[in-house]
Design an enzyme around this catalytic site. Structure first.
Site, PDB file in Angstrom:
ATOM      1  N   LYS A  53      32.322  33.666  45.045  1.00  0.00           N
ATOM      2  CA  LYS A  53      31.892  33.487  46.431  1.00  0.00           C
ATOM      3  C   LYS A  53      30.674  34.353  46.706  1.00  0.00           C
ATOM      4  O   LYS A  53      30.415  35.317  45.979  1.00  0.00           O
ATOM      5  CB  LYS A  53      33.032  33.860  47.390  1.00  0.00           C
ATOM      6  CG  LYS A  53      33.467  35.301  47.252  1.00  0.00           C
ATOM      7  CD  LYS A  53      34.723  35.561  48.032  1.00  0.00           C
ATOM      8  CE  LYS A  53      35.127  37.002  48.002  1.00  0.00           C
ATOM      9  NZ  LYS A  53      34.147  37.940  48.589  1.00  0.00           N
ATOM     10  N   ASP A 100      38.572  40.329  44.736  1.00  0.00           N
ATOM     11  CA  ASP A 100      37.397  41.190  44.477  1.00  0.00           C
ATOM     12  C   ASP A 100      37.720  42.543  43.831  1.00  0.00           C
ATOM     13  O   ASP A 100      37.193  43.584  44.253  1.00  0.00           O
ATOM     14  CB  ASP A 100      36.616  41.423  45.786  1.00  0.00           C
ATOM     15  CG  ASP A 100      36.088  40.129  46.390  1.00  0.00           C
ATOM     16  OD1 ASP A 100      36.385  39.046  45.850  1.00  0.00           O
ATOM     17  OD2 ASP A 100      35.387  40.190  47.420  1.00  0.00           O
ATOM     18  N   CYS A 129      37.154  41.596  52.763  1.00  0.00           N
ATOM     19  CA  CYS A 129      37.428  40.336  52.066  1.00  0.00           C
ATOM     20  C   CYS A 129      38.908  39.976  52.009  1.00  0.00           C
ATOM     21  O   CYS A 129      39.257  38.803  52.099  1.00  0.00           O
ATOM     22  CB  CYS A 129      36.799  40.367  50.678  1.00  0.00           C
ATOM     23  SG  CYS A 129      34.987  40.326  50.812  1.00  0.00           S
TER      24      CYS A 129
HETATM   25  C1  VGL Z   1      33.204  42.866  50.294  1.00  0.00           C
HETATM   26  C2  VGL Z   1      31.576  43.779  51.621  1.00  0.00           C
HETATM   27  C3  VGL Z   1      30.633  42.956  51.077  1.00  0.00           C
HETATM   28  C4  VGL Z   1      34.640  42.832  49.880  1.00  0.00           C
HETATM   29  C5  VGL Z   1      32.271  42.025  49.734  1.00  0.00           C
HETATM   30  O1  VGL Z   1      34.949  42.345  48.765  1.00  0.00           O
HETATM   31  O2  VGL Z   1      35.486  43.301  50.656  1.00  0.00           O
HETATM   32  N1  VGL Z   1      32.858  43.739  51.236  1.00  0.00           N
HETATM   33  N2  VGL Z   1      30.987  42.080  50.125  1.00  0.00           N
END
Ligand code: VGL
Ligand code: ZN
Length: 209
Positions: free
Chosen positions: A107, A9, A152
């Site tokens: 995702k 991410d 994540c």
């Molecule tokens: C994430 C919160 C919500 C992350 C993704 O990538 O850590 N955190 N969605």
């Protein structure tokens, strides 16, 4: 068998100025760029939500971001709107060497369930296909870095270990949200206790990769 670099991410919305900014999240970008050429296989995950995703606080009237609620019996932290499919915020970090990425795993596409891990949704109901991709590649050790360390990255590493992949966390290649101070440190301890090795990017590069 080749080792795999997994970038979790590393998207604009998680960098300073983004919708769900991770403090110092931008510092992981040059580290990713240094490691990418050292790996035959680079996989990047991308948080990829529909605009009405139920992890967004605005979908829950009367609730605020960072409150905790439940959706379909699964605990859900409510987040600001972030990483909406095809938005600039969902794009990989502007400075990231995306030409070096071999596979992308998305995702959080199902409105009704969040997916912190790049392997499974938060209810462990559906696989993203990452484990299968790694087995098809005959992946060796998995080296994981990215954002956010205490969300994540943590769940991705725990699932990787549970799936039987030897996993190393690149410790300087992660930054956390730290909703509660200390969350990132605790997350790293949790990953280690579950069997993750920890290494700095420098030590990894010095090892002759
Ligand atoms: C994430 C919160 C919500 C992350 C993704 O990538 O850590 N955190 N969605
Ligand atoms: Zn998300």
């Amino acid at each position: 068998m080749s080792d795999v670099l997994l970038l979790v991410d590393i998207q604009n919305d998680f960098l300073p100025g983004g919708a769900l900014a991770v403090p110092e999240g931008d510092t992981v970008v040059p580290i990713a760029n240094r490691l990418i050429p050292a790996f035959d296989t680079v996989i990047a995950s991308q948080d990829w939500h529909p605009a009405n995703h139920l992890s967004f606080a605005e979908q829950h009237p009367g609730h605020q971001a960072f409150e905790v609620t439940e959706v379909d019996g699964v605990e859900q932290i409510l987040w600001p709107v972030h990483c909406v499919q095809n938005s600039a915020g969902a794009s990989f970090a502007s400075g990231l060497d995306i030409a070096g990425i071999d596979h992308v795993v998305r995702k959080g596409e199902d409105r009704r369930i969040d997916s912190y891990s790049a392997f499974y949704d938060n209810g462990h109901r559906k696989a993203t296909g990452l484990a299968e991709t790694l087995r098809d590649l005959d992946a060796g050790r998995l080296f994981v870095m990215g954002l956010a360390a205490d969300v994540c990255v943590k769940y991705t590493v725990l699932d990787a270990l549970a799936e039987g992949f030897a996993t190393t966390l690149i410790v300087d290649g992660v930054r956390g949200v730290d909703m509660t101070p200390g969350d990132t440190e605790t997350a790293i301890e949790t990953m280690q206790a579950a069997g993750a090795a920890c290494l700095t990017s420098e030590a990894l590069l010095d090892s002759g990769r």
